[in-house]
Design a protein around this motif. Sequence first.
Motif, PDB file in Angstrom:
ATOM      1  N   THR A  88     -11.415  -2.474  13.230  1.00 48.65           N
ATOM      2  CA  THR A  88     -12.448  -1.597  13.787  1.00 48.65           C
ATOM      3  C   THR A  88     -13.323  -2.326  14.800  1.00 48.65           C
ATOM      4  O   THR A  88     -14.261  -1.748  15.322  1.00 48.65           O
ATOM      5  N   TYR A  89     -13.016  -3.594  15.065  1.00 55.48           N
ATOM      6  CA  TYR A  89     -13.811  -4.391  15.990  1.00 55.48           C
ATOM      7  C   TYR A  89     -13.115  -4.571  17.332  1.00 55.48           C
ATOM      8  O   TYR A  89     -11.892  -4.621  17.404  1.00 55.48           O
ATOM      9  N   LYS A  90     -13.912  -4.680  18.345  1.00 52.52           N
ATOM     10  CA  LYS A  90     -13.428  -5.132  19.639  1.00 52.52           C
ATOM     11  C   LYS A  90     -13.767  -6.619  19.689  1.00 52.52           C
ATOM     12  O   LYS A  90     -14.866  -7.011  19.302  1.00 52.52           O
ATOM     13  N   ALA A  91     -12.843  -7.451  20.125  1.00 53.87           N
ATOM     14  CA  ALA A  91     -13.092  -8.889  20.191  1.00 53.87           C
ATOM     15  C   ALA A  91     -13.166  -9.331  21.646  1.00 53.87           C
ATOM     16  O   ALA A  91     -12.276  -9.032  22.436  1.00 53.87           O
ATOM     17  N   CYS A  92     -14.235 -10.024  21.976  1.00 52.88           N
ATOM     18  CA  CYS A  92     -14.392 -10.648  23.294  1.00 52.88           C
ATOM     19  C   CYS A  92     -14.280 -12.148  23.066  1.00 52.88           C
ATOM     20  O   CYS A  92     -15.004 -12.713  22.242  1.00 52.88           O
ATOM     21  N   VAL A  93     -13.360 -12.781  23.798  1.00 48.48           N
ATOM     22  CA  VAL A  93     -13.055 -14.183  23.548  1.00 48.48           C
ATOM     23  C   VAL A  93     -13.172 -14.994  24.828  1.00 48.48           C
ATOM     24  O   VAL A  93     -12.703 -14.566  25.882  1.00 48.48           O
ATOM     25  N   SER A  94     -13.795 -16.165  24.710  1.00 43.25           N
ATOM     26  CA  SER A  94     -13.776 -17.151  25.776  1.00 43.25           C
ATOM     27  C   SER A  94     -13.083 -18.372  25.202  1.00 43.25           C
ATOM     28  O   SER A  94     -13.473 -18.889  24.154  1.00 43.25           O
ATOM     29  N   HIS A  95     -12.023 -18.829  25.876  1.00 38.59           N
ATOM     30  CA  HIS A  95     -11.228 -19.945  25.372  1.00 38.59           C
ATOM     31  C   HIS A  95     -11.159 -21.015  26.438  1.00 38.59           C
ATOM     32  O   HIS A  95     -10.772 -20.744  27.566  1.00 38.59           O
ATOM     33  N   LYS A  96     -11.533 -22.228  26.065  1.00 42.44           N
ATOM     34  CA  LYS A  96     -11.482 -23.368  26.973  1.00 42.44           C
ATOM     35  C   LYS A  96     -10.638 -24.453  26.327  1.00 42.44           C
ATOM     36  O   LYS A  96     -10.768 -24.739  25.144  1.00 42.44           O
ATOM     37  N   PHE A  97      -9.782 -25.069  27.143  1.00 42.48           N
ATOM     38  CA  PHE A  97      -8.948 -26.168  26.673  1.00 42.48           C
ATOM     39  C   PHE A  97      -9.028 -27.304  27.674  1.00 42.48           C
ATOM     40  O   PHE A  97      -8.939 -27.075  28.881  1.00 42.48           O
TER      41      PHE A  97
ATOM     42  N   THR B  78     -26.233  -5.808  21.401  1.00 38.78           N
ATOM     43  CA  THR B  78     -26.640  -4.884  20.338  1.00 38.78           C
ATOM     44  C   THR B  78     -25.445  -4.105  19.782  1.00 38.78           C
ATOM     45  O   THR B  78     -25.618  -3.268  18.911  1.00 38.78           O
ATOM     46  N   SER B  79     -24.254  -4.383  20.285  1.00 39.83           N
ATOM     47  CA  SER B  79     -23.049  -3.718  19.810  1.00 39.83           C
ATOM     48  C   SER B  79     -22.788  -4.064  18.353  1.00 39.83           C
ATOM     49  O   SER B  79     -22.823  -5.225  17.956  1.00 39.83           O
ATOM     50  N   GLN B  80     -22.530  -3.069  17.545  1.00 38.36           N
ATOM     51  CA  GLN B  80     -22.290  -3.273  16.121  1.00 38.36           C
ATOM     52  C   GLN B  80     -20.834  -3.604  15.801  1.00 38.36           C
ATOM     53  O   GLN B  80     -20.549  -4.164  14.763  1.00 38.36           O
ATOM     54  N   ASN B  81     -19.921  -3.246  16.667  1.00 35.38           N
ATOM     55  CA  ASN B  81     -18.496  -3.416  16.372  1.00 35.38           C
ATOM     56  C   ASN B  81     -17.797  -4.340  17.352  1.00 35.38           C
ATOM     57  O   ASN B  81     -16.621  -4.157  17.652  1.00 35.38           O
ATOM     58  N   THR B  82     -18.504  -5.344  17.840  1.00 32.27           N
ATOM     59  CA  THR B  82     -17.913  -6.298  18.758  1.00 32.27           C
ATOM     60  C   THR B  82     -18.090  -7.704  18.210  1.00 32.27           C
ATOM     61  O   THR B  82     -19.181  -8.093  17.810  1.00 32.27           O
ATOM     62  N   LEU B  83     -16.985  -8.438  18.174  1.00 35.88           N
ATOM     63  CA  LEU B  83     -17.007  -9.848  17.792  1.00 35.88           C
ATOM     64  C   LEU B  83     -16.914 -10.686  19.058  1.00 35.88           C
ATOM     65  O   LEU B  83     -16.162 -10.349  19.972  1.00 35.88           O
ATOM     66  N   PHE B  84     -17.644 -11.760  19.107  1.00 35.63           N
ATOM     67  CA  PHE B  84     -17.603 -12.681  20.233  1.00 35.63           C
ATOM     68  C   PHE B  84     -17.126 -14.028  19.709  1.00 35.63           C
ATOM     69  O   PHE B  84     -17.769 -14.615  18.838  1.00 35.63           O
ATOM     70  N   LEU B  85     -15.995 -14.481  20.218  1.00 32.52           N
ATOM     71  CA  LEU B  85     -15.399 -15.723  19.746  1.00 32.52           C
ATOM     72  C   LEU B  85     -15.331 -16.729  20.879  1.00 32.52           C
ATOM     73  O   LEU B  85     -14.706 -16.462  21.915  1.00 32.52           O
ATOM     74  N   ALA B  86     -15.964 -17.868  20.699  1.00 34.52           N
ATOM     75  CA  ALA B  86     -15.881 -18.973  21.649  1.00 34.52           C
ATOM     76  C   ALA B  86     -14.911 -19.987  21.053  1.00 34.52           C
ATOM     77  O   ALA B  86     -15.161 -20.542  19.984  1.00 34.52           O
ATOM     78  N   ILE B  87     -13.799 -20.197  21.741  1.00 36.45           N
ATOM     79  CA  ILE B  87     -12.769 -21.097  21.235  1.00 36.45           C
ATOM     80  C   ILE B  87     -12.683 -22.299  22.168  1.00 36.45           C
ATOM     81  O   ILE B  87     -12.405 -22.153  23.353  1.00 36.45           O
ATOM     82  N   GLY B  88     -12.944 -23.465  21.619  1.00 38.72           N
ATOM     83  CA  GLY B  88     -12.886 -24.704  22.387  1.00 38.72           C
ATOM     84  C   GLY B  88     -11.822 -25.609  21.805  1.00 38.72           C
ATOM     85  O   GLY B  88     -11.806 -25.864  20.616  1.00 38.72           O
ATOM     86  N   ASP B  89     -10.934 -26.092  22.666  1.00 45.71           N
ATOM     87  CA  ASP B  89      -9.831 -26.931  22.209  1.00 45.71           C
ATOM     88  C   ASP B  89      -9.665 -28.145  23.099  1.00 45.71           C
ATOM     89  O   ASP B  89     -10.075 -28.150  24.247  1.00 45.71           O
ATOM     90  N   GLY B  90      -9.016 -29.139  22.546  1.00 46.54           N
ATOM     91  CA  GLY B  90      -8.714 -30.349  23.282  1.00 46.54           C
ATOM     92  C   GLY B  90      -9.611 -31.503  22.885  1.00 46.54           C
ATOM     93  O   GLY B  90     -10.463 -31.393  21.996  1.00 46.54           O
TER      94      GLY B  90
END
Length: 85
Positions: A3-12, A38-50
């Motif tokens: 039920t969530y929308k996911a917004c992702v920023s990924h850096k490697f 203020t969105s109730q159904n949005t996940l924000f994922l910051a993914i850092g790798d390396g």
Amino acid sequence: YGTYKACVSHKFTKDSGGGQVDFKRELGTFLDEANKSTSQNTLFLAIGDGKFNEEQSKYWKTRGDGKKTFAMGIEVLEHFLTHFK
């Protein structure tokens, strides 16, 4: 995702170097802005790798609110998505 929308920023990054400060700043800015959402159904994922991410792991553990914004390495993404409710 579900039920969530996911917004992702990924850096490697493979090696340490001059662009690493930008890497950290960009993901940090992403999370800072996401925390304002203020969105109730949005996940924000910051993914850092390396290599740089590994060196900065303490910094990333302090980012995100643990409710709708999260910082992680790609190796835990599947586990996170499986167990996030």
